[in-house]
Design an enzyme around this catalytic site. Structure first.
Site, PDB file in Angstrom:
ATOM      1  CB  SER A   1      -0.932   0.014   1.210  1.00  8.42           C
ATOM      2  OG  SER A   1      -1.859  -1.052   1.149  1.00  8.42           O
TER       3      SER A   1
ATOM      4  CE1 TYR B   1      -2.435  12.629  -0.121  1.00  6.29           C
ATOM      5  CE2 TYR B   1      -0.479  13.047   1.214  1.00  6.29           C
ATOM      6  CZ  TYR B   1      -1.069  12.472   0.119  1.00  6.29           C
ATOM      7  OH  TYR B   1      -0.306  11.716  -0.742  1.00  6.29           O
TER       8      TYR B   1
END
Length: 260
Positions: free
Chosen positions: A135, A148
């Site tokens: 990931s 974020y």
């Protein structure tokens, strides 16, 4: 491993993963929002590396898109041996400047989609006794970088915590945390990056090469480039109150929705 599924595959880090894995002999399942770009990418990789390149158009900010990729990952007749969760984007503005609906869409891509797709991939991998998940997060996961950074921190913690549950079943999981990477991500988002010094930039191929080397070594966390490892080490030792001042471009360069 013979087949890899890559989300956000048509540009940047995702495209670099696709090129590298195809050159290593992997068949590919390419996932992104733009079907024409996917078909062009698939044709190029097939012609250059003689691998199978399947196209799956899906928007991971939508339930239907996530469900379509879950279904493909769960197809035991066409097993996926490596899942690369790469799709991601950022919102323009700092916390409270961004509409809540936009924040929730970003969280859906970075967190819900990663959780659901990883779950869909790992279940059959455990049964086969082999497989892996990579990931793509960010060094922003370790810095005060608003929502974020917080979403990328979730990815890191998920990848670091899950391997203990699956290692004995032959499934490896790893988070990749690059710094600034030369992709279309910043340009598409309208980010002004001129003040970022040249030495801080990485090429997508550097990130992918470092990530795959670390993955082969069984690492759960990959931070490409020694300079970023050193920087994160210094940030860890800095007082928490000083972190916002030390974090480069804090809260200023998050742009519109774009895949990496």
């Amino acid at each position: 491993m013979t087949t890899a599924l890559i989300t956000g595959s048509t540009s940047g880090i995702g495209a670099a993963f696709a090129r590298r894995l195809a050159s290593d002999g992997y068949d590919l399942v390419l996932v992104a929002r733009r079907e024409q770009q996917l078909r062009e990418q698939a044709a190029e990789l097939h012609d250059r590396h003689r691998v199978e390149a399947e196209v799956l158009r899906a928007d991971l900010a939508e339930d239907d898109g996530i469900t379509a990729v879950e279904k493909r990952l769960g197809d035991t007749k066409r097993p996926v041996d490596l899942l690369v969760n790469n799709a991601g984007y950022a919102n323009r503005g700092t916390y409270l400047d961004v509409p809540l609906t936009d924040e929730l869409r970003m969280l859906k891509v970075h967190c819900e989609a990663v959780l659901r797709l990883t779950t869909a991939a790992v279940d059959p991998m455990k049964e086969r006794g082999n497989g892996g998940v990579i990931s793509v997060a960010s060094t922003g996961a370790f810095l005060p970088r608003g929502t974020y950074g917080a979403s990328k921190a979730w990815i890191v913690q998920f990848m670091l915590g899950a391997p203990a549950d699956f290692k004995a079943r032959g499934v490896r999981m790893m988070a990749v945390c690059p710094g600034y990477v030369r992709t279309q991500f910043h340009e598409r988002a309208g980010m002004v990056m001129a003040e970022v010094p040249n030495w801080m930039w990485l090429e997508p191929e550097q990130v992918v090469s470092a990530a795959l080397k670390d993955f082969a070594k069984g690492k759960a966390l990959s931070v490409p480039a020694l300079r970023y490892k050193a920087m994160l080490g210094m940030f860890k030792m800095a007082p928490r109150g000083a972190m916002p001042r030390l974090s480069p471009n804090h809260g200023r360069y998050y742009g519109n929705r774009n895949e990496k």
